[in-house]
Design an enzyme around this catalytic site. Structure first.
Site, short mmCIF file in Angstrom:
data_model
loop_
_atom_site.label_atom_id
_atom_site.label_comp_id
_atom_site.label_asym_id
_atom_site.label_seq_id
_atom_site.Cartn_x
_atom_site.Cartn_y
_atom_site.Cartn_z
N GLU A 127 0.56 -1.46 0.17
CA GLU A 127 0.33 0.02 -0.10
C GLU A 127 0.50 1.41 -0.02
OE1 GLU A 127 -2.52 0.63 2.86
OE2 GLU A 127 -3.98 1.67 1.93
N MET A 270 0.32 -3.28 8.70
CA MET A 270 -0.02 -3.03 7.67
C MET A 270 -0.86 -3.86 7.47
SD MET A 270 -0.65 -1.50 3.98
CE MET A 270 -2.50 -2.60 3.19
N ASN A 272 -2.33 -6.72 5.26
CA ASN A 272 -2.45 -7.11 4.43
C ASN A 272 -3.40 -8.38 4.19
OD1 ASN A 272 -0.16 -5.71 3.18
ND2 ASN A 272 0.65 -6.65 4.58
N GLU A 305 -5.00 -2.70 12.35
CA GLU A 305 -5.51 -3.68 11.56
C GLU A 305 -6.13 -4.85 11.06
OE1 GLU A 305 -3.71 -2.39 9.41
OE2 GLU A 305 -2.95 -1.16 11.32
N1 PHE Z 1 -3.08 0.64 5.45
C1 PHE Z 1 -1.85 0.79 7.26
C2 PHE Z 1 -2.71 1.05 8.30
O1 PHE Z 1 -3.47 2.58 8.63
C3 PHE Z 1 -1.09 2.35 6.66
C4 PHE Z 1 -0.40 2.18 5.77
C5 PHE Z 1 -0.32 2.11 4.94
C6 PHE Z 1 0.72 1.65 5.62
C7 PHE Z 1 0.33 2.63 3.40
C8 PHE Z 1 1.50 0.83 5.56
C9 PHE Z 1 1.74 1.86 3.80
O2 PHE Z 1 -3.39 0.59 8.79
ZN ZN Z 2 -5.06 1.70 8.50
#
Ligand code: PHE
Ligand code: ZN
Length: 881
Positions: A127, A270, A272, A305
């Site tokens: 991301e 993250m 995933n 998460e």
């Molecule tokens: N999507 C992650 C979160 O908020 C944040 C994130 C964004 C991590 C971009 C890495 C890169 O939970």
């Molecule tokens: Zn988030």
């Protein structure tokens, strides 16, 4: 890298992809300097795409080493390739398979996006646009595919091989020292949720049975030696899983849930699919190395998460403009979780403090943007307090306006209707409009208009008529690219407090729609009349901070102190006291600029004393009431021509005055909060420590040498990080005699624990002393510091830039120059981290003219550089706009 880096991406240009990818088979062969990635993509032309339309795949810094279509190697004229782009000139009209091989160098990847190595462990971060650094792809969130991943590495180097979804198969690669594992994720997902990990890691396991009867294996992978620091994270995970079932009706949907902690990570963590990757700061905790705040942070981030599995993964974003669709909603969900795990009032106050200290300044400066932006140059720069924290406030307001039941019905509808889709804010709001029957068109402006609305409230009470009239005036200042604003739909939760502390019920309310005790304020000027009152009430406005606005009421100090002591809404008790304190601090700052001594009104002193001693209130709440607004908060409220030295002087004198005036009360409560029991991170024990350590701060900053001495005793006697670090902070920031010895003792104890050394860097970087800048410079050479590690950089340079008002904003401009130079160097290695650091400049225009000129010069110097990253240039240029 985007081909034309100056061209922004615009929301209105959104088009569905011309081709679809239904399945992705990845075969990743790992080696330190050369990883081969073979991607087999099943592609199909979208029905509305003209036959023969070229297929254009995204790349970033890629090296193509093989390419075939339907099993045939492509000839030169059939495609064009560049590091950032692969074009198949004339793809088949029917379904086809593309096989792409790229060769990567994980060790050379210092951006920490794509495939990289952290302390020897291979890991990925995709991301927002990192997958295109692994293979050529339609790297956009509306391209959902089913992934199967084969990972292969040397057994000795990476005994653990992890991918998304469920494990399918694993074994040795015959005749080699290598092995492989195959993972399959049945849930279609966008590329940004792809992940793999390979390394020599220890594993802590547990299990969870979902409400649907699925047995889920839970694993947390950490570096060897850290197995003992995972209990809290695991416990938080299990509580999150249960809570999401109970409160949102959402169960987990795979047989495994893996978490990996890595030490080099740009963000917090993250989500995933099935394989969350965490900054180790949000996993590892032992009483000896983590503070209560760290424990609370872990609980929140683990939950956040995990909750993404439904809000983000099962239902994802159509495009990156919709980022708040997953982030704002998921922050709202993690806030509610923590509120249920701990004290709701304390959690709400903590969240609002964060919102005001991080989001309000963003919204008031050149980096202001709507919760749903319309344009970006670099999406990485939009993982902001506005998208996350204000995004969560918007969801909270929605709940407030339509009520709990309709909110739950709307969420259920959203999950039912959009499961498996990549969708938009409009689709989200439509679910709540349908569930509640409330027209949300005006409400939707919260996603569109940047800036913090100012809400002025004037009150008139007519005794004879028994009538209270409140006049609400809302104003929203222009923000970048938004000169004219429309009125917002603002939920104002309200109560009327009678003289003896009872809530008064009006016979009727006219002039506003209501939902329970919530007024719907929708027009620029709105007059609301409460009739049938038998006495003059004190209105308690915006209870629970029901809208992210800047409230300016005509309540005077005595009304506010009355609310501080009597309001039925604990949030507003806190807020009322804060607002009296803020007014006093602003006056004191003006006085300090004229070299006047600071005095604190007797009524305010009495309110503080009452609070310290009030055993009917929970300690964590009392601690929050006693914490003065920070220097940045005061600066924000002053808003223009700020002199940070005057702010610092005023706040310091103010704190000393309180410490001295109520010294015996502070001392007695400090003693009463002593806990003899063994350390436990639960909210109740943490609350007692919070109160005690807040009082320690007063003791350390008061004039009484005996009080000062307690700080040393506290440090020496501490048997956990919370107390030790609290004492170290006071010793350092109050520059008490034991400071140097304490810093040395701490360094000696923790030199091998990077996360603990971060606190040591931070406490020195935030000291309000004129020697701090020089010290920070020296510390960049400390063996525990590393410019390549985002946590170290944030702890030392980030803390100095964003957490040290008086020294970053030094009158001679040397603080600005230092941070700008550091960010300039960092930009060559890690643009995302560098750009984030530069956002410390976002309030430069609010400074007094001398400092303003220095800040501008530092920004202009950077803007003149020709080889800035897109990330950095975007922030620097917007700051200067
Ligand atoms: N999507 C992650 C979160 O908020 C944040 C994130 C964004 C991590 C971009 C890495 C890169 O939970
Ligand atoms: Zn988030």
């Amino acid at each position: 890298m985007r081909p034309d880096t100056s061209a922004p991406v615009r929301l209105e240009d959104y088009r569905a992809p011309a081709y679809r990818i239904s399945t992705v088979h990845l075969d990743i062969r790992l080696a330190p300097r050369s990883a081969k990635v073979r991607a087999r993509l099943a592609l199909e032309r979208a029905s509305d795409t003209a036959p023969g339309t070229p297929l254009v795949l995204d790349g970033d810094d890629l090296r193509l080493t093989a390419l075939s279509l339907d099993g045939r190697v492509l000839a030169d004229g059939d495609y064009t390739v560049a590091p950032d782009r692969l074009e198949i000139v004339s793809p088949p009209t029917g379904p086809f398979t593309l096989e792409i091989e790229t060769t990567l160098d994980p060790d050379a990847n210092t951006k920490l996006m794509g495939l990289y190595r952290s302390n020897g462990t291979y890991c990925t971060q995709c991301e927002a646009e990192g997958f295109r650094r692994i293979t050529y792809f339609l790297d956009r969130p509306d391209c959902l595919a089913v992934y199967t991943t084969r990972i292969e590495a040397r057994v000795g180097e990476a005994p653990v091989l992890l991918g998304n979804g469920n494990p399918v198969e694993s074994g040795p690669v015959p005749g080699t020292d290598r092995h492989y594992a195959i993972w399959h994720d049945p849930h279609p997902k966008p590329a940004y949720l792809f992940a793999m990990v390979a390394g020599d890691l220890a594993c802590v396991s547990d299990s969870f049975r979902t409400c649907e009867g699925r047995d889920v294996a839970l694993n947390i992978y950490v570096e060897h030696g850290n197995e003992g620091a995972c209990d809290w994270a695991m416990d938080s995970l299990k509580r999150s899983m249960r809570w999401d079932e109970e409160v949102f009706g959402r169960a987990y949907d795979l047989d495994v849930f893996n978490i990996v902690a890595v030490s080099d990570f740009n963000m917090g963590a993250m989500e995933n699919k099935g394989l969350n990757i965490f900054n180790d700061k949000y996993v590892l905790a032992r009483p000896e190395t983590a503070t209560d705040q760290d424990y609370a942070g872990i609980e929140t981030v683990i939950a956040h998460e995990y909750f993404h599995n439904w809000t983000g993964n099962r239902i994802t974003c159509r495009d990156w403009f919709q980022l708040c669709l997953k982030e704002g909603l998921t922050v709202f969900r993690d806030q509610e979780f923590s509120a249920d795990m701990r004290s709701r009032a304390v959690k709400r106050i903590a969240d609002v403090r964060l919102l005001k200290s991080h989001q309000f300044p963003e919204d008031a400066g050149p980096l202001a943007h709507p919760v749903r932006p319309r344009l970006y140059h670099e999406i990485n720069n939009f993982y902001t307090a506005t998208v996350y924290e204000k995004g969560a406030e918007v969801v909270r307001m929605l709940k407030c306006l339509i009520g709990d039941e309709a909110f739950r019905a709307g969420m259920d509808l959203y999950f039912r209707r959009h499961d498996g889709e990549a969708t938009t804010i409009e689709a989200f709001l439509a679910c709540f409009q349908e569930a509640s029957g409330l027209d949300l068109e005006q409400f939707a402006l919260w996603y569109e208009q940047a800036g913090t609305p100012v809400l002025k409230v004037d009150s008139v009470y007519e005794k004879e008529a028994g009538r209270l009239t409140l006049t609400f005036r809302q104003q929203l200042a222009p923000s970048p690219k938004q000169p004219d604003k429309k009125p917002m739909h603002i939920p104002v939760r309200i109560g009327l407090m009678g003289e003896n502390g009872e809530e008064l019920a009006p016979a009727a309310i006219t002039g506003a729609d209501t939902t329970g005790d919530v007024l719907h304020i929708r027009t620029p000027v709105q007059t609301v009349v409460f009739s049938g009152l038998t006495e003059r009430p004190v209105p308690s406005l915006l209870r629970g901070f029901s809208a992210p606005v800047s409230l300016k009421s005509d309540l005077n100090e005595s009304d506010l102190l009355f609310l501080a002591a009597n309001d039925k809404d604990p949030f507003n008790r806190w807020e009322a006291l804060q607002s009296v304190v803020m007014t006093a601090l602003i006056a004191a700052t003006a006085g300090a600029a004229r070299q006047e001594a600071v005095t604190v009104s007797p009524a305010l002193i009495a309110a503080f004393a009452a609070n310290v001693a009030d055993e009917s209130l929970e300690p964590a709440f009392r601690a929050l009431c006693l914490q003065l607004p920070g220097e940045a908060d005061i600066a924000r409220e002053i808003g223009h021509d700020v002199d940070p030295d005057a702010v610092h002087a005023a706040r310091t004198a103010f704190r000393r005055a309180i410490a001295d005036d109520i010294a015996p009360t502070i001392r007695a409560t400090y003693e009463a909060m002593r806990d003899e029991a063994e350390f436990s991170p639960d909210a109740r024990s943490a609350g007692r420590r919070a109160l005690r350590n807040t009082l320690l701060d007063y003791l350390g900053h008061g004039s009484d040498p005996a009080g000062n001495l307690l700080v040393q005793t506290h440090f020496d006697a501490s048997d956990n990080m919370t107390d030790r670090f609290a004492a170290l902070s006071v010793l350092t920031h109050a520059a008490l005699p034991g400071r140097d010895a304490a810093l040395a003792a701490y360094e000696e104890r923790y030199r091998a624990v990077p996360l603990a050394m971060d606190k040591w860097f931070m406490v020195q970087a935030t000291a309000p002393a004129s020697s701090t800048l020089e010290r920070v410079r020296q510390l960049t050479d400390h063996p525990a510091f590393s410019a390549g590690n985002p946590n170290r950089v944030r702890a030392l340079i980030g803390a100095f830039a964003s957490g040290n008002q008086s020294q970053f904003n030094r009158a001679d401009g040397s603080g600005f120059d230092f941070v700008a130079d550091f960010a300039r160097d960092l930009d060559r290695r890690n643009p995302q981290a560098a750009a984030r650091m530069m956002s410390a400049f976002r309030s430069w225009r609010a400074l007094e003219p001398g400092r303003r000129a220095h800040a501008e010069a530092a920004l202009r110097r950077l803007a003149a550089e020709t080889d800035l990253s897109v990330d950095m240039r975007d922030i620097v240029e917007r700051c200067l706009q």
